[in-house]
Scaffold this motif. Structure first.
Motif, PDB file in Angstrom:
ATOM      1  N   ARG A  51     -34.891 -55.425 -43.571  1.00 52.50           N
ATOM      2  CA  ARG A  51     -36.149 -54.688 -43.729  1.00 52.50           C
ATOM      3  C   ARG A  51     -36.299 -53.572 -42.697  1.00 52.50           C
ATOM      4  NH1 ARG A  51     -41.234 -58.486 -44.363  1.00 52.50           N
ATOM      5  NH2 ARG A  51     -42.095 -56.540 -45.133  1.00 52.50           N
ATOM      6  N   ILE A  52     -35.584 -53.677 -41.580  1.00 52.22           N
ATOM      7  CA  ILE A  52     -35.721 -52.676 -40.510  1.00 52.22           C
ATOM      8  C   ILE A  52     -34.397 -51.972 -40.232  1.00 52.22           C
ATOM      9  CG2 ILE A  52     -37.724 -53.754 -39.431  1.00 52.22           C
ATOM     10  CD1 ILE A  52     -35.755 -54.958 -37.372  1.00 52.22           C
ATOM     11  N   SER A  53     -33.555 -51.903 -41.253  1.00 50.35           N
ATOM     12  CA  SER A  53     -32.246 -51.256 -41.116  1.00 50.35           C
ATOM     13  C   SER A  53     -32.217 -49.970 -41.935  1.00 50.35           C
ATOM     14  CB  SER A  53     -31.143 -52.193 -41.611  1.00 50.35           C
ATOM     15  OG  SER A  53     -31.137 -53.369 -40.847  1.00 50.35           O
ATOM     16  N   ASP A  54     -31.369 -49.053 -41.497  1.00 51.26           N
ATOM     17  CA  ASP A  54     -31.215 -47.802 -42.237  1.00 51.26           C
ATOM     18  C   ASP A  54     -30.215 -47.984 -43.383  1.00 51.26           C
ATOM     19  OD1 ASP A  54     -28.656 -47.695 -41.083  1.00 51.26           O
ATOM     20  OD2 ASP A  54     -29.212 -46.175 -39.607  1.00 51.26           O
ATOM     21  N   ALA A  55     -29.891 -46.915 -44.063  1.00 47.24           N
ATOM     22  CA  ALA A  55     -29.004 -46.977 -45.229  1.00 47.24           C
ATOM     23  C   ALA A  55     -27.601 -47.464 -44.878  1.00 47.24           C
ATOM     24  CB  ALA A  55     -28.930 -45.605 -45.895  1.00 47.24           C
ATOM     25  N   ASP A  56     -27.183 -47.304 -43.626  1.00 45.50           N
ATOM     26  CA  ASP A  56     -25.854 -47.744 -43.192  1.00 45.50           C
ATOM     27  C   ASP A  56     -25.856 -49.175 -42.640  1.00 45.50           C
ATOM     28  OD1 ASP A  56     -24.671 -45.241 -43.800  1.00 45.50           O
ATOM     29  OD2 ASP A  56     -25.398 -44.438 -41.879  1.00 45.50           O
ATOM     30  N   GLY A  57     -27.009 -49.843 -42.665  1.00 42.42           N
ATOM     31  CA  GLY A  57     -27.094 -51.216 -42.162  1.00 42.42           C
ATOM     32  C   GLY A  57     -27.319 -51.314 -40.665  1.00 42.42           C
ATOM     33  N   ASN A  58     -27.639 -50.203 -40.027  1.00 43.56           N
ATOM     34  CA  ASN A  58     -27.919 -50.192 -38.581  1.00 43.56           C
ATOM     35  C   ASN A  58     -29.410 -50.387 -38.339  1.00 43.56           C
ATOM     36  OD1 ASN A  58     -25.212 -49.465 -37.888  1.00 43.56           O
ATOM     37  ND2 ASN A  58     -25.700 -47.373 -38.503  1.00 43.56           N
ATOM     38  N   TRP A  59     -29.736 -51.012 -37.205  1.00 42.44           N
ATOM     39  CA  TRP A  59     -31.122 -51.180 -36.801  1.00 42.44           C
ATOM     40  C   TRP A  59     -31.762 -49.804 -36.703  1.00 42.44           C
ATOM     41  CZ3 TRP A  59     -32.479 -53.983 -31.562  1.00 42.44           C
ATOM     42  CH2 TRP A  59     -33.836 -54.330 -31.545  1.00 42.44           C
ATOM     43  N   VAL A  61     -33.881 -46.787 -35.598  1.00 44.93           N
ATOM     44  CA  VAL A  61     -34.305 -46.468 -34.230  1.00 44.93           C
ATOM     45  C   VAL A  61     -35.817 -46.561 -34.060  1.00 44.93           C
ATOM     46  CG1 VAL A  61     -32.280 -45.090 -33.671  1.00 44.93           C
ATOM     47  CG2 VAL A  61     -34.269 -43.975 -34.678  1.00 44.93           C
ATOM     48  N   GLY A  62     -36.577 -46.239 -35.076  1.00 46.36           N
ATOM     49  CA  GLY A  62     -38.032 -46.360 -34.990  1.00 46.36           C
ATOM     50  C   GLY A  62     -38.471 -47.808 -34.872  1.00 46.36           C
ATOM     51  N   ALA A  63     -37.816 -48.680 -35.614  1.00 47.83           N
ATOM     52  CA  ALA A  63     -38.117 -50.114 -35.538  1.00 47.83           C
ATOM     53  C   ALA A  63     -37.728 -50.664 -34.168  1.00 47.83           C
ATOM     54  CB  ALA A  63     -37.399 -50.869 -36.649  1.00 47.83           C
ATOM     55  N   MET A  64     -36.613 -50.200 -33.645  1.00 44.01           N
ATOM     56  CA  MET A  64     -36.169 -50.626 -32.312  1.00 44.01           C
ATOM     57  C   MET A  64     -37.194 -50.209 -31.260  1.00 44.01           C
ATOM     58  SD  MET A  64     -32.756 -49.504 -30.154  1.00 44.01           S
ATOM     59  CE  MET A  64     -31.672 -49.758 -31.512  1.00 44.01           C
TER      60      MET A  64
END
Length: 123
Positions: A51-59, A61-64
């Motif tokens: 739910r808090i990952s980008d299209a590439d599956g990375n956390w 940055v805004g959620a972090m």
């Protein structure tokens, strides 16, 4: 419990992790586990969800940034039940966090001056 700032800040973080509070924060910190909390110190474990990952599956940055802001606020709030401090965030990471990766988030008050500011870290 209202008289104990450490317990109050823990309850606030715990409630956020269970979906209580602002929707953005609730999604961002969903599943956060408080490992240790003292006056001016909070240590948490967190598993990055899709739910808090980008299209590439990375956390994302805004959620972090939101999670780090909330954990840092809890550490500062635990000093006396209010936030009256300047914050200097120091974020260290070794690689991009992926979906289902567990990360550790630590926040601590480092020091301050004056009666309304934080005192030295005791954790």
């Amino acid at each position: 419990m209202e008289d104990n700032p450490v317990q109050s800040s823990n309850k606030w973080l715990d409630d956020l992790s269970k979906g209580l509070g602002h929707q953005l924060e609730a999604i961002t910190v969903e599943g956060l586990k408080i490992v240790k909390a003292l006056e001016g110190f909070v240590l948490c474990n967190f598993v990055v969800s899709n739910r808090i990952s980008d299209a590439d599956g990375n956390w994302h940055v805004g959620a972090m940034a939101t999670l780090i802001d909330d954990v840092g606020a809890a550490a500062i709030y635990s000093y006396g039940g209010h936030i009256k401090a300047s914050i200097d965030f120091n974020i260290s990471f070794f690689s991009t966090a992926k979906i289902q990766e567990e990360v550790e988030v630590e926040a601590k008050g480092c020091g301050g001056q004056g009666k309304d500011n934080i005192s030295d870290h005791r954790g």
